[in-house]
Design a protein around this motif. Structure first.
Motif, PDB file in Angstrom:
ATOM      1  N   ASP A  63       1.001  -0.852  -0.064  1.00 33.20           N
ATOM      2  CA  ASP A  63      -0.055  -0.315  -0.211  1.00 33.20           C
ATOM      3  C   ASP A  63       0.600   1.320   0.071  1.00 33.20           C
ATOM      4  O   ASP A  63       0.458   2.061   0.455  1.00 33.20           O
ATOM      5  CB  ASP A  63      -1.321   0.140   1.580  1.00 33.20           C
ATOM      6  CG  ASP A  63      -1.835  -1.010   1.378  1.00 33.20           C
ATOM      7  OD1 ASP A  63      -2.565  -1.409  -0.022  1.00 33.20           O
ATOM      8  OD2 ASP A  63      -2.287  -1.827   2.747  1.00 33.20           O
ATOM      9  N   PHE A  64       2.418   1.025  -0.172  1.00 37.49           N
ATOM     10  CA  PHE A  64       2.806   2.524   0.711  1.00 37.49           C
ATOM     11  C   PHE A  64       2.722   3.175  -0.830  1.00 37.49           C
ATOM     12  O   PHE A  64       2.954   4.496  -0.557  1.00 37.49           O
ATOM     13  CB  PHE A  64       4.636   1.969   0.646  1.00 37.49           C
ATOM     14  CG  PHE A  64       4.874   2.397   1.833  1.00 37.49           C
ATOM     15  CD1 PHE A  64       6.017   2.528   1.889  1.00 37.49           C
ATOM     16  CD2 PHE A  64       4.725   0.950   2.384  1.00 37.49           C
ATOM     17  CE1 PHE A  64       5.705   2.674   3.877  1.00 37.49           C
ATOM     18  CE2 PHE A  64       4.714   0.492   3.922  1.00 37.49           C
ATOM     19  CZ  PHE A  64       5.456   1.775   4.168  1.00 37.49           C
ATOM     20  N   LYS A  65       2.696   2.789  -2.278  1.00 41.16           N
ATOM     21  CA  LYS A  65       2.712   3.886  -3.066  1.00 41.16           C
ATOM     22  C   LYS A  65       1.309   4.516  -3.118  1.00 41.16           C
ATOM     23  O   LYS A  65       1.547   5.604  -3.917  1.00 41.16           O
ATOM     24  CB  LYS A  65       2.854   2.611  -4.656  1.00 41.16           C
ATOM     25  CG  LYS A  65       1.370   2.521  -4.140  1.00 41.16           C
ATOM     26  CD  LYS A  65       1.869   0.973  -5.940  1.00 41.16           C
ATOM     27  CE  LYS A  65       0.726  -0.170  -6.156  1.00 41.16           C
ATOM     28  NZ  LYS A  65       1.122  -1.255  -5.236  1.00 41.16           N
ATOM     29  N   ASN A  66      -0.027   3.853  -2.417  1.00 46.87           N
ATOM     30  CA  ASN A  66      -0.608   4.828  -2.098  1.00 46.87           C
ATOM     31  C   ASN A  66      -1.178   5.976  -1.476  1.00 46.87           C
ATOM     32  O   ASN A  66      -1.991   6.567  -0.763  1.00 46.87           O
ATOM     33  CB  ASN A  66      -2.071   3.543  -2.170  1.00 46.87           C
ATOM     34  CG  ASN A  66      -1.936   2.961  -3.536  1.00 46.87           C
ATOM     35  OD1 ASN A  66      -2.678   3.777  -4.411  1.00 46.87           O
ATOM     36  ND2 ASN A  66      -2.615   1.835  -3.517  1.00 46.87           N
ATOM     37  N   SER A 113       8.576  11.042   4.213  1.00 51.84           N
ATOM     38  CA  SER A 113       8.796  10.774   2.713  1.00 51.84           C
ATOM     39  C   SER A 113       9.238   9.137   2.384  1.00 51.84           C
ATOM     40  O   SER A 113       9.733   8.696   3.914  1.00 51.84           O
ATOM     41  CB  SER A 113      10.168  11.643   2.312  1.00 51.84           C
ATOM     42  OG  SER A 113      10.985  11.244   1.125  1.00 51.84           O
ATOM     43  N   ILE A 114       8.475   8.990   1.697  1.00 48.31           N
ATOM     44  CA  ILE A 114       9.147   6.936   1.531  1.00 48.31           C
ATOM     45  C   ILE A 114       9.896   7.249  -0.790  1.00 48.31           C
ATOM     46  O   ILE A 114       8.929   8.353  -1.253  1.00 48.31           O
ATOM     47  CB  ILE A 114       7.368   7.085   1.450  1.00 48.31           C
ATOM     48  CG1 ILE A 114       7.136   7.046   2.979  1.00 48.31           C
ATOM     49  CG2 ILE A 114       7.844   5.090   1.075  1.00 48.31           C
ATOM     50  CD1 ILE A 114       5.549   6.276   2.407  1.00 48.31           C
ATOM     51  N   THR A 115      10.538   6.204  -0.107  1.00 45.56           N
ATOM     52  CA  THR A 115      11.440   6.075  -1.574  1.00 45.56           C
ATOM     53  C   THR A 115      10.760   4.620  -1.308  1.00 45.56           C
ATOM     54  O   THR A 115      10.809   4.204  -0.766  1.00 45.56           O
ATOM     55  CB  THR A 115      12.565   6.389  -1.771  1.00 45.56           C
ATOM     56  OG1 THR A 115      13.185   6.262  -0.227  1.00 45.56           O
ATOM     57  CG2 THR A 115      12.590   8.414  -1.488  1.00 45.56           C
ATOM     58  N   MET A 116      11.863   4.070  -2.804  1.00 47.78           N
ATOM     59  CA  MET A 116      11.705   2.538  -3.045  1.00 47.78           C
ATOM     60  C   MET A 116      12.586   2.157  -1.446  1.00 47.78           C
ATOM     61  O   MET A 116      12.372   1.013  -0.954  1.00 47.78           O
ATOM     62  CB  MET A 116      12.771   2.667  -4.205  1.00 47.78           C
ATOM     63  CG  MET A 116      12.235   3.385  -5.533  1.00 47.78           C
ATOM     64  SD  MET A 116      10.255   1.993  -5.525  1.00 47.78           S
ATOM     65  CE  MET A 116      10.833   0.322  -5.833  1.00 47.78           C
ATOM     66  N   ASP A 117      13.492   2.711  -1.132  1.00 45.17           N
ATOM     67  CA  ASP A 117      13.846   1.678   0.028  1.00 45.17           C
ATOM     68  C   ASP A 117      14.075   1.955   1.377  1.00 45.17           C
ATOM     69  O   ASP A 117      15.086   2.451   2.166  1.00 45.17           O
ATOM     70  CB  ASP A 117      15.599   1.337  -0.752  1.00 45.17           C
ATOM     71  CG  ASP A 117      16.587   2.272  -0.962  1.00 45.17           C
ATOM     72  OD1 ASP A 117      15.638   3.310  -1.205  1.00 45.17           O
ATOM     73  OD2 ASP A 117      18.280   2.686  -0.797  1.00 45.17           O
ATOM     74  N   ARG A 118      13.907   4.062   1.015  1.00 46.99           N
ATOM     75  CA  ARG A 118      14.279   4.303   2.287  1.00 46.99           C
ATOM     76  C   ARG A 118      13.028   5.536   3.218  1.00 46.99           C
ATOM     77  O   ARG A 118      12.151   5.663   2.642  1.00 46.99           O
ATOM     78  CB  ARG A 118      15.307   6.369   2.716  1.00 46.99           C
ATOM     79  CG  ARG A 118      16.466   5.596   2.113  1.00 46.99           C
ATOM     80  CD  ARG A 118      17.429   4.687   2.778  1.00 46.99           C
ATOM     81  NE  ARG A 118      17.892   5.361   3.402  1.00 46.99           N
ATOM     82  CZ  ARG A 118      19.173   4.991   4.620  1.00 46.99           C
ATOM     83  NH1 ARG A 118      18.282   3.136   4.546  1.00 46.99           N
ATOM     84  NH2 ARG A 118      19.045   5.108   6.286  1.00 46.99           N
ATOM     85  N   VAL A 127      -2.107   3.443  10.247  1.00 47.20           N
ATOM     86  CA  VAL A 127      -1.499   4.228  10.030  1.00 47.20           C
ATOM     87  C   VAL A 127      -3.195   5.302   9.666  1.00 47.20           C
ATOM     88  O   VAL A 127      -4.594   4.998  10.028  1.00 47.20           O
ATOM     89  CB  VAL A 127      -1.204   4.163   8.490  1.00 47.20           C
ATOM     90  CG1 VAL A 127      -0.334   3.906   8.587  1.00 47.20           C
ATOM     91  CG2 VAL A 127      -2.005   4.286   7.394  1.00 47.20           C
ATOM     92  N   LEU A 128      -2.740   6.385  10.066  1.00 50.00           N
ATOM     93  CA  LEU A 128      -3.967   7.660  10.076  1.00 50.00           C
ATOM     94  C   LEU A 128      -3.530   8.539   8.976  1.00 50.00           C
ATOM     95  O   LEU A 128      -2.241   8.667   9.538  1.00 50.00           O
ATOM     96  CB  LEU A 128      -4.198   8.967  11.387  1.00 50.00           C
ATOM     97  CG  LEU A 128      -4.657   7.993  12.388  1.00 50.00           C
ATOM     98  CD1 LEU A 128      -5.074   9.133  13.935  1.00 50.00           C
ATOM     99  CD2 LEU A 128      -6.123   6.901  12.411  1.00 50.00           C
TER     100      LEU A 128
END
Length: 131
Positions: free
Chosen positions: A69-72, A95-100, A126-127
């Motif tokens: 679900d990270f991409k959403n 912030s979320i990247t591919m690996d951080r 999450v909220l």
């Protein structure tokens, strides 16, 4: 966005609510948020955090997520992790990247950690803004 450090062991949730409110240009004292969140020695519930955000016109909803679900995810958001001897703790994801993952912890401040390390601590809850 103004960042708040928690004042005691139990108000990380209230600190995260205050941070999110500041993101939406709502100025409020952490002590007021802590009271409104009904923070006790057991901490703050996701429900109370969501309820207080709504009182200020900030619409957040609770979700149970997986890594897929990270991409959403809409940032910033409040994430629940297991920390401090298997107790629940709340942090802000910025912030979320591919690996951080870049996050703000109301105890430690800003941290950048590997996604793998974050997933080891994350409860999946999450909220997140519904806007």
């Amino acid at each position: 966005m103004k960042y708040f450090f928690q004042k005691n062991r139990y108000d990380c949730g209230a600190a995260c609510v205050a941070i999110i409110l500041s993101h939406f240009n709502v100025k409020e004292e952490l002590s007021t948020i802590t009271q409104k969140c009904r923070t006790s020695t057991k901490g703050t519930t996701l429900y109370d955090m969501k309820r207080v955000l709504f009182q200020y016109g900030v619409k957040f909803k609770g979700y149970e997520c997986t890594e897929n679900d990270f991409k959403n995810l809409t940032l910033p958001l409040i994430a629940q992790i297991e920390a401090f001897e298997n107790t629940n703790h709340f942090v802000i994801l910025n912030s979320i990247t591919m690996d951080r993952i870049e996050l703000f912890c109301p105890v430690e401040g800003f941290r950048t950690i590997s996604k793998h390390d974050f997933l080891d601590e994350w409860t999946g809850k999450v909220l997140m803004s519904t806007l």
